[in-house]
Design an enzyme around this catalytic site. Structure first.
Site, PDB file in Angstrom:
ATOM      1  N   ASP A  31      23.186 106.165  73.474  1.00  0.00           N
ATOM      2  CA  ASP A  31      24.393 105.644  72.823  1.00  0.00           C
ATOM      3  C   ASP A  31      25.269 106.817  72.384  1.00  0.00           C
ATOM      4  O   ASP A  31      24.772 107.826  71.874  1.00  0.00           O
ATOM      5  CB  ASP A  31      24.016 104.769  71.616  1.00  0.00           C
ATOM      6  CG  ASP A  31      25.166 103.907  71.148  1.00  0.00           C
ATOM      7  OD1 ASP A  31      25.083 102.673  71.302  1.00  0.00           O
ATOM      8  OD2 ASP A  31      26.167 104.470  70.636  1.00  0.00           O
ATOM      9  N   ASN A  90      23.355  92.495  70.198  1.00  0.00           N
ATOM     10  CA  ASN A  90      24.446  91.950  69.397  1.00  0.00           C
ATOM     11  C   ASN A  90      25.239  90.965  70.250  1.00  0.00           C
ATOM     12  O   ASN A  90      25.587  91.271  71.391  1.00  0.00           O
ATOM     13  CB  ASN A  90      25.362  93.078  68.920  1.00  0.00           C
ATOM     14  CG  ASN A  90      24.652  94.031  67.969  1.00  0.00           C
ATOM     15  OD1 ASN A  90      23.811  93.604  67.183  1.00  0.00           O
ATOM     16  ND2 ASN A  90      24.975  95.304  68.045  1.00  0.00           N
ATOM     17  N   VAL A  99      31.102  95.717  72.971  1.00  0.00           N
ATOM     18  CA  VAL A  99      31.290  95.908  74.417  1.00  0.00           C
ATOM     19  C   VAL A  99      30.816  94.633  75.127  1.00  0.00           C
ATOM     20  O   VAL A  99      29.635  94.282  75.055  1.00  0.00           O
ATOM     21  CB  VAL A  99      30.507  97.136  74.931  1.00  0.00           C
ATOM     22  CG1 VAL A  99      30.665  97.275  76.443  1.00  0.00           C
ATOM     23  CG2 VAL A  99      30.972  98.416  74.231  1.00  0.00           C
ATOM     24  N   HIS A 103      23.810  94.289  76.630  1.00  0.00           N
ATOM     25  CA  HIS A 103      23.021  95.516  76.530  1.00  0.00           C
ATOM     26  C   HIS A 103      21.993  95.359  75.438  1.00  0.00           C
ATOM     27  O   HIS A 103      22.235  94.697  74.428  1.00  0.00           O
ATOM     28  CB  HIS A 103      23.914  96.734  76.261  1.00  0.00           C
ATOM     29  CG  HIS A 103      24.916  96.527  75.183  1.00  0.00           C
ATOM     30  ND1 HIS A 103      26.078  95.786  75.375  1.00  0.00           N
ATOM     31  CD2 HIS A 103      24.931  96.915  73.897  1.00  0.00           C
ATOM     32  CE1 HIS A 103      26.760  95.758  74.251  1.00  0.00           C
ATOM     33  NE2 HIS A 103      26.084  96.433  73.331  1.00  0.00           N
ATOM     34  N   HIS A 105      19.904  97.410  72.657  1.00  0.00           N
ATOM     35  CA  HIS A 105      19.798  98.660  71.906  1.00  0.00           C
ATOM     36  C   HIS A 105      18.317  98.939  71.653  1.00  0.00           C
ATOM     37  O   HIS A 105      17.585  98.048  71.198  1.00  0.00           O
ATOM     38  CB  HIS A 105      20.457  98.523  70.526  1.00  0.00           C
ATOM     39  CG  HIS A 105      21.942  98.312  70.539  1.00  0.00           C
ATOM     40  ND1 HIS A 105      22.851  99.305  70.270  1.00  0.00           N
ATOM     41  CD2 HIS A 105      22.682  97.190  70.751  1.00  0.00           C
ATOM     42  CE1 HIS A 105      24.089  98.821  70.315  1.00  0.00           C
ATOM     43  NE2 HIS A 105      24.016  97.527  70.600  1.00  0.00           N
TER      44      HIS A 105
HETATM   45  P1  AMP Z   1      27.607  96.611  70.628  1.00  0.00           P
HETATM   46  O1  AMP Z   1      28.348  96.872  69.347  1.00  0.00           O
HETATM   47  O2  AMP Z   1      26.280  95.933  70.445  1.00  0.00           O
HETATM   48  O3  AMP Z   1      28.493  95.926  71.633  1.00  0.00           O
HETATM   49  O4  AMP Z   1      27.221  98.029  71.185  1.00  0.00           O
HETATM   50  C1  AMP Z   1      28.071  98.819  71.933  1.00  0.00           C
HETATM   51  C2  AMP Z   1      27.520 100.212  71.856  1.00  0.00           C
HETATM   52  O5  AMP Z   1      28.094 100.984  72.894  1.00  0.00           O
HETATM   53  C3  AMP Z   1      27.814 100.932  70.539  1.00  0.00           C
HETATM   54  O6  AMP Z   1      26.589 101.292  69.911  1.00  0.00           O
HETATM   55  C4  AMP Z   1      28.621 102.144  70.978  1.00  0.00           C
HETATM   56  O7  AMP Z   1      28.357 103.298  70.222  1.00  0.00           O
HETATM   57  C5  AMP Z   1      28.200 102.291  72.421  1.00  0.00           C
HETATM   58  N1  AMP Z   1      29.143 102.989  73.288  1.00  0.00           N
HETATM   59  C6  AMP Z   1      30.470 102.788  73.360  1.00  0.00           C
HETATM   60  N2  AMP Z   1      31.018 103.604  74.290  1.00  0.00           N
HETATM   61  C7  AMP Z   1      29.990 104.309  74.832  1.00  0.00           C
HETATM   62  C8  AMP Z   1      29.903 105.313  75.846  1.00  0.00           C
HETATM   63  N3  AMP Z   1      30.983 105.763  76.509  1.00  0.00           N
HETATM   64  N4  AMP Z   1      28.681 105.842  76.122  1.00  0.00           N
HETATM   65  C9  AMP Z   1      27.592 105.403  75.455  1.00  0.00           C
HETATM   66  N5  AMP Z   1      27.613 104.456  74.501  1.00  0.00           N
HETATM   67  C10 AMP Z   1      28.789 103.920  74.186  1.00  0.00           C
END
Ligand code: AMP
Length: 117
Positions: A31, A90, A99, A103, A105
């Site tokens: 992340d 999430n 996003v 995914h 975590h």
């Molecule tokens: P969520 O809030 O569950 O949708 O998680 C999205 C995650 O993607 C967050 O923990 C962000 O820090 C992570 N994230 C966003 N952009 C990137 C990126 N370019 N590379 C790796 N992780 C990312």
């Protein structure tokens, strides 16, 4: 054609990431804003926007993501006694999703509080 999701661009190597693991079904990478010393995202290559939109055909890939989380955790020594890890998905606005590409975590490396905020 619809725009690619952020994580599709990472899968397609259009955006860089620290890749931990890859197979036909998923990609795992660090992340970018880690919330714990270990914070890995495990992403299906098939775009499923969120868990709420997964369907019957996605059962195998959903199981695969969870099993890979378990394997990555073991490979990193996180399954040892005295350690541990957490897996989180999430979903939607109240779930903290930012996003829209499903995914998992994998969080570890410090004691994690419960309940989450
Ligand atoms: P969520 O809030 O569950 O949708 O998680 C999205 C995650 O993607 C967050 O923990 C962000 O820090 C992570 N994230 C966003 N952009 C990137 C990126 N370019 N590379 C790796 N992780 C990312």
């Amino acid at each position: 054609m619809e725009d690619k999701t952020l994580f599709e661009k990472i899968v397609d190597r259009e955006i860089p990431a620290e890749i931990i693991y890859e197979d036909d079904l998923c990609l795992a990478f660090n992340d970018i804003a880690p919330q714990s010393p270990t914070h890995i995202l495990i992403v299906p290559k098939k775009v499923i926007p969120r868990l709420a939109e997964a369907n019957e055909d996605d059962k195998a890939v959903l199981g695969h993501l969870l099993f890979k989380a378990r394997e990555i955790a073991e490979n990193k020594g996180l399954s040892e006694e005295g350690k541990g890890f957490r897996v989180v998905i999430n979903n939607g606005e109240h779930g903290g999703e930012t996003v829209p590409h499903l995914h998992v975590h994998l969080l570890a490396g410090r004691p994690l509080l419960w309940p989450p905020g």
